[in-house]
Scaffold this motif. Sequence first.
Motif, PDB file in Angstrom:
ATOM      1  N   LEU B  59      -1.956   5.742  11.207  1.00 14.46           N
ATOM      2  CA  LEU B  59      -1.326   5.035  10.089  1.00 14.46           C
ATOM      3  C   LEU B  59      -0.130   4.204  10.558  1.00 14.46           C
ATOM      4  O   LEU B  59       0.074   3.076  10.092  1.00 14.46           O
ATOM      5  CB  LEU B  59      -0.892   6.048   9.024  1.00 14.46           C
ATOM      6  N   TYR B  60       0.608   4.770  11.500  1.00 13.42           N
ATOM      7  CA  TYR B  60       1.752   3.998  12.028  1.00 13.42           C
ATOM      8  C   TYR B  60       1.251   2.730  12.736  1.00 13.42           C
ATOM      9  O   TYR B  60       1.842   1.660  12.609  1.00 13.42           O
ATOM     10  CB  TYR B  60       2.593   4.850  12.989  1.00 13.42           C
ATOM     11  N   ASN B  61       0.110   2.860  13.462  1.00  7.85           N
ATOM     12  CA  ASN B  61      -0.475   1.676  14.107  1.00  7.85           C
ATOM     13  C   ASN B  61      -0.813   0.612  13.076  1.00  7.85           C
ATOM     14  O   ASN B  61      -0.540  -0.584  13.266  1.00  7.85           O
ATOM     15  CB  ASN B  61      -1.740   2.050  14.879  1.00  7.85           C
ATOM     16  N   GLN B  62      -1.402   1.085  11.950  1.00  8.28           N
ATOM     17  CA  GLN B  62      -1.739   0.131  10.871  1.00  8.28           C
ATOM     18  C   GLN B  62      -0.516  -0.623  10.402  1.00  8.28           C
ATOM     19  O   GLN B  62      -0.549  -1.836  10.168  1.00  8.28           O
ATOM     20  CB  GLN B  62      -2.343   0.882   9.686  1.00  8.28           C
ATOM     21  N   LEU B  63       0.593   0.117  10.292  1.00  6.15           N
ATOM     22  CA  LEU B  63       1.835  -0.534   9.832  1.00  6.15           C
ATOM     23  C   LEU B  63       2.257  -1.622  10.829  1.00  6.15           C
ATOM     24  O   LEU B  63       2.691  -2.714  10.424  1.00  6.15           O
ATOM     25  CB  LEU B  63       2.962   0.496   9.692  1.00  6.15           C
ATOM     26  N   ASP B  64       2.105  -1.308  12.118  1.00  8.67           N
ATOM     27  CA  ASP B  64       2.465  -2.310  13.128  1.00  8.67           C
ATOM     28  C   ASP B  64       1.614  -3.571  12.976  1.00  8.67           C
ATOM     29  O   ASP B  64       2.122  -4.696  13.012  1.00  8.67           O
ATOM     30  CB  ASP B  64       2.264  -1.732  14.540  1.00  8.67           C
ATOM     31  N   ARG B  82       1.373 -17.530  -0.611  1.00  7.07           N
ATOM     32  CA  ARG B  82       2.279 -16.731   0.193  1.00  7.07           C
ATOM     33  C   ARG B  82       2.842 -15.544  -0.608  1.00  7.07           C
ATOM     34  O   ARG B  82       2.852 -14.410  -0.155  1.00  7.07           O
ATOM     35  CB  ARG B  82       3.425 -17.617   0.709  1.00  7.07           C
ATOM     36  N   ALA B  83       3.256 -15.847  -1.850  1.00 12.00           N
ATOM     37  CA  ALA B  83       3.811 -14.773  -2.702  1.00 12.00           C
ATOM     38  C   ALA B  83       2.766 -13.693  -2.953  1.00 12.00           C
ATOM     39  O   ALA B  83       3.046 -12.483  -2.864  1.00 12.00           O
ATOM     40  CB  ALA B  83       4.310 -15.341  -4.026  1.00 12.00           C
ATOM     41  N   ALA B  84       1.514 -14.129  -3.239  1.00  9.89           N
ATOM     42  CA  ALA B  84       0.448 -13.160  -3.534  1.00  9.89           C
ATOM     43  C   ALA B  84       0.159 -12.297  -2.299  1.00  9.89           C
ATOM     44  O   ALA B  84       0.034 -11.067  -2.400  1.00  9.89           O
ATOM     45  CB  ALA B  84      -0.811 -13.899  -3.983  1.00  9.89           C
ATOM     46  N   ASP B  85       0.059 -12.983  -1.095  1.00 10.57           N
ATOM     47  CA  ASP B  85      -0.208 -12.243   0.135  1.00 10.57           C
ATOM     48  C   ASP B  85       0.872 -11.198   0.399  1.00 10.57           C
ATOM     49  O   ASP B  85       0.586 -10.034   0.715  1.00 10.57           O
ATOM     50  CB  ASP B  85      -0.264 -13.221   1.330  1.00 10.57           C
ATOM     51  N   LEU B  86       2.102 -11.653   0.252  1.00  9.38           N
ATOM     52  CA  LEU B  86       3.220 -10.734   0.520  1.00  9.38           C
ATOM     53  C   LEU B  86       3.197  -9.540  -0.435  1.00  9.38           C
ATOM     54  O   LEU B  86       3.429  -8.394  -0.052  1.00  9.38           O
ATOM     55  CB  LEU B  86       4.552 -11.470   0.430  1.00  9.38           C
ATOM     56  N   ALA B  87       2.907  -9.817  -1.712  1.00 13.84           N
ATOM     57  CA  ALA B  87       2.863  -8.738  -2.709  1.00 13.84           C
ATOM     58  C   ALA B  87       1.773  -7.730  -2.335  1.00 13.84           C
ATOM     59  O   ALA B  87       1.981  -6.506  -2.394  1.00 13.84           O
ATOM     60  CB  ALA B  87       2.622  -9.301  -4.098  1.00 13.84           C
ATOM     61  N   ALA B  88       0.595  -8.303  -1.894  1.00 14.70           N
ATOM     62  CA  ALA B  88      -0.506  -7.414  -1.510  1.00 14.70           C
ATOM     63  C   ALA B  88      -0.102  -6.560  -0.312  1.00 14.70           C
ATOM     64  O   ALA B  88      -0.358  -5.342  -0.277  1.00 14.70           O
ATOM     65  CB  ALA B  88      -1.747  -8.244  -1.180  1.00 14.70           C
ATOM     66  N   LEU B  89       0.558  -7.203   0.674  1.00 14.35           N
ATOM     67  CA  LEU B  89       1.011  -6.456   1.852  1.00 14.35           C
ATOM     68  C   LEU B  89       2.007  -5.362   1.471  1.00 14.35           C
ATOM     69  O   LEU B  89       1.928  -4.234   1.963  1.00 14.35           O
ATOM     70  CB  LEU B  89       1.633  -7.420   2.869  1.00 14.35           C
ATOM     71  N   ASP B  90       2.953  -5.721   0.597  1.00 11.74           N
ATOM     72  CA  ASP B  90       3.948  -4.729   0.134  1.00 11.74           C
ATOM     73  C   ASP B  90       3.259  -3.505  -0.467  1.00 11.74           C
ATOM     74  O   ASP B  90       3.603  -2.351  -0.159  1.00 11.74           O
ATOM     75  CB  ASP B  90       4.875  -5.353  -0.911  1.00 11.74           C
ATOM     76  N   ALA B  91       2.260  -3.813  -1.327  1.00 13.92           N
ATOM     77  CA  ALA B  91       1.579  -2.703  -2.003  1.00 13.92           C
ATOM     78  C   ALA B  91       0.871  -1.817  -0.983  1.00 13.92           C
ATOM     79  O   ALA B  91       0.961  -0.573  -1.022  1.00 13.92           O
ATOM     80  CB  ALA B  91       0.580  -3.251  -3.023  1.00 13.92           C
ATOM     81  N   LYS B  92       0.178  -2.484  -0.011  1.00 16.87           N
ATOM     82  CA  LYS B  92      -0.567  -1.736   0.985  1.00 16.87           C
ATOM     83  C   LYS B  92       0.390  -0.878   1.842  1.00 16.87           C
ATOM     84  O   LYS B  92       0.131   0.301   2.134  1.00 16.87           O
ATOM     85  CB  LYS B  92      -1.345  -2.714   1.872  1.00 16.87           C
ATOM     86  N   GLU B  93       1.512  -1.510   2.192  1.00 17.93           N
ATOM     87  CA  GLU B  93       2.482  -0.811   3.025  1.00 17.93           C
ATOM     88  C   GLU B  93       3.035   0.441   2.313  1.00 17.93           C
ATOM     89  O   GLU B  93       3.175   1.519   2.896  1.00 17.93           O
ATOM     90  CB  GLU B  93       3.621  -1.771   3.360  1.00 17.93           C
ATOM     91  N   ALA B  95       1.564   2.132   0.056  1.00 13.59           N
ATOM     92  CA  ALA B  95       0.512   3.155  -0.016  1.00 13.59           C
ATOM     93  C   ALA B  95       0.436   3.926   1.305  1.00 13.59           C
ATOM     94  O   ALA B  95       0.358   5.165   1.319  1.00 13.59           O
ATOM     95  CB  ALA B  95      -0.832   2.491  -0.337  1.00 13.59           C
ATOM     96  N   ILE B  96       0.489   3.154   2.406  1.00 14.51           N
ATOM     97  CA  ILE B  96       0.398   3.819   3.714  1.00 14.51           C
ATOM     98  C   ILE B  96       1.612   4.740   3.941  1.00 14.51           C
ATOM     99  O   ILE B  96       1.473   5.881   4.400  1.00 14.51           O
ATOM    100  CB  ILE B  96       0.282   2.782   4.849  1.00 14.51           C
ATOM    101  N   ASN B  97       2.794   4.223   3.599  1.00 14.78           N
ATOM    102  CA  ASN B  97       4.002   5.049   3.754  1.00 14.78           C
ATOM    103  C   ASN B  97       3.904   6.352   2.963  1.00 14.78           C
ATOM    104  O   ASN B  97       4.307   7.420   3.439  1.00 14.78           O
ATOM    105  CB  ASN B  97       5.232   4.266   3.321  1.00 14.78           C
ATOM    106  N   ALA B 101       3.989  10.130   4.468  1.00 12.41           N
ATOM    107  CA  ALA B 101       4.934  11.154   4.002  1.00 12.41           C
ATOM    108  C   ALA B 101       4.190  12.445   3.643  1.00 12.41           C
ATOM    109  O   ALA B 101       4.597  13.557   4.021  1.00 12.41           O
ATOM    110  CB  ALA B 101       5.729  10.631   2.817  1.00 12.41           C
ATOM    111  N   ALA B 102       3.041  12.248   2.924  1.00 14.31           N
ATOM    112  CA  ALA B 102       2.277  13.422   2.499  1.00 14.31           C
ATOM    113  C   ALA B 102       1.742  14.196   3.708  1.00 14.31           C
ATOM    114  O   ALA B 102       1.826  15.424   3.768  1.00 14.31           O
ATOM    115  CB  ALA B 102       1.134  12.994   1.582  1.00 14.31           C
ATOM    116  N   LEU B 103       1.217  13.443   4.666  1.00 13.22           N
ATOM    117  CA  LEU B 103       0.650  14.099   5.848  1.00 13.22           C
ATOM    118  C   LEU B 103       1.726  14.807   6.661  1.00 13.22           C
ATOM    119  O   LEU B 103       1.527  15.926   7.141  1.00 13.22           O
ATOM    120  CB  LEU B 103      -0.078  13.066   6.720  1.00 13.22           C
TER     121      LEU B 103
END
Lengths: 268, 349
Positions: B59-64, B82-93, B95-97, B101-103
């Motif tokens: 998961l950390y690799n994915q973040l990189d 650009r705004a839409a892409d960034l928003a999507a990335l934020d959401a994905k990030e 989720a991964i974070n 945390a849970a793991l």
Amino acid sequence: MKPAGMGSTLVLRLYMGLFFAYMFLPLGVMVAAGVNSYSPPSITVWQGFTFRWFAEFWADARMWSGLVNSLVIAVAVMALALPMGLSGALLLSQLGRRSAGIAYTVMVSPLLTPGIIIGISTVIFWRNLGATAGLFTAILAQSAFIASYAMLMFMARLQRQDHTLEEAALDLGATRARAFRRITLPFLKPTIVTAAVIAFLQSFENYNTTIFSIGGNHTLVTEIGARMRFGISPMINAIGILFILVTVICAVVWSLLRQRERKREAAA
Amino acid sequence: MTKLFRAFGVPLSTVILMFSSIWILGLIAAPQLIMIEQSLWRMERPEGAAEISVQIDGLYNQLDVMALDRSTAEAGTDATKRAADLAALDAKEAAINAEIAALEESESTPVKVYTLANFGQMGAAHLAIFAKTIAASLAVSAIALVVCYPIAYAVAKLETPRTAAVIMLALVIPYAINELLRIFAWQMILNQNGPANLLLGLVGLDPVPFLESGTGVFVAMVYAYILFMVFPLYNVLETLDGNQVEAARDLGASTWNIHRRVVIPHARPGIAVGCIMTFMLSAGSYAVPYIMTRGTAAPWFTQLIYNRFFEATNWNVGAAYALSLLAVCTVFIFGMMRLLKVSLKDIAK
């Protein structure tokens, strides 16, 4: 009894003399150091007689708080161990052979268990229930084995009870509870007194169980133990002298009482 | 149980049962059982912790990788995309974070695992201390028996009642004086500058480090617990019928045979009690090694137990150590009862 011969009697006497020297000389060393002005406690360097160490003990606040804790614990142990021991003895007297055997084994087991184990298991148990170690756990740990002494004393007394009086009271219409209160309890009274004294002394003098169950708190005896380890002040010896005095007085009184009782029994 | 109610009536029986169960269950059985339970588990990293940590690394690799995506997106020219892409990335990030945390939580939260490993924690050093404690306690018992037997026999059988009473009083006094004081007396005697070394010096010997070598522990232990042998022996020998000894002697038995065939068989319960008490007190003594070594000599097993609980605070291992000591004492008790053919009833008097 015919003597086994002068020679062997002499050897035996000599042996006994040695044994008593072995028993009392160390105590003498301790007493002497308690009135020697030299510190740390010593008898090899003599600097003159003093009562200074008694005064030091008198002024030591931690010793006094320990004494108060010891008394609180001892009184609580008496209040708990006596009824438990008596209940145990009464219960045993009415159980069948098999179940009495099992119950008896459990009841005497604390006497055959090292004191530190009784102490530590009590602390583990109460920690699981969310209570930290302190006077409370020390009281319970001590009561667990002191009740065994009480139980044995009550059991011995109950075995000598003549049940005809009780039966007569019941025939005359007394309730069970009343017969117990008016006949059995008065019969047990001397044992209650002895058991109370023994419970008090056992509790007051206890070290091994207490040190494992009292947590951060302290009693007079655990505090004495902590100071002894480093043997810094002859105050410990002064306390020792006081303990010895009290013990000797109690022992003499006890033996006089026992002798008188024996004479009375012999006369009766 | 019905017998109890018949004998004492309902209210009194209830009180008796209440106090008995507080004692038997609450003060004796439950603490012992909880201690046994405590010795049988420990907190461990959860099973599969290794796989979880691999997952977390992934998961950390994915973040990189996403950080690269982000810089690509930020370089984009279309403002809305650009705004839409960034928003999507934020959401994905986010989720991964959250997943990380849970793991990590489940990776680091230890779970309770039942195991015998706590008993295996006793390394060679602790095992040696355990063995030394037991061997020394056996020796204390044996010495006490040999030293006290003649005393008990003499007081019970050879002295007049009056002398016997005086001797008993003289035995009760040191017996009743607090254990710590009796130990402390020996600490003073065996000290570097104490009377024992003074005497050695007078005959031209070098001072012996009694306390630092652990000899002091043994000497003080014999002294502190020896009287627990005298009284049980005296109690049984007092009940021995003098005529039996007399008869044996008249029949020509030697002193040795009288003791071997008449006195010692009679004294079995007393020997059992005396040995059990001295062994148990020695093996379970905390006061003697604590005061006599001042921390300089190798510890006694009880000190190891104390340290597990109150210094290393590993209660599970501490419970395992305590249980090992209890097991040895129990084996000793049953062994003595078997050997001397006495029952528990004879013992507890």
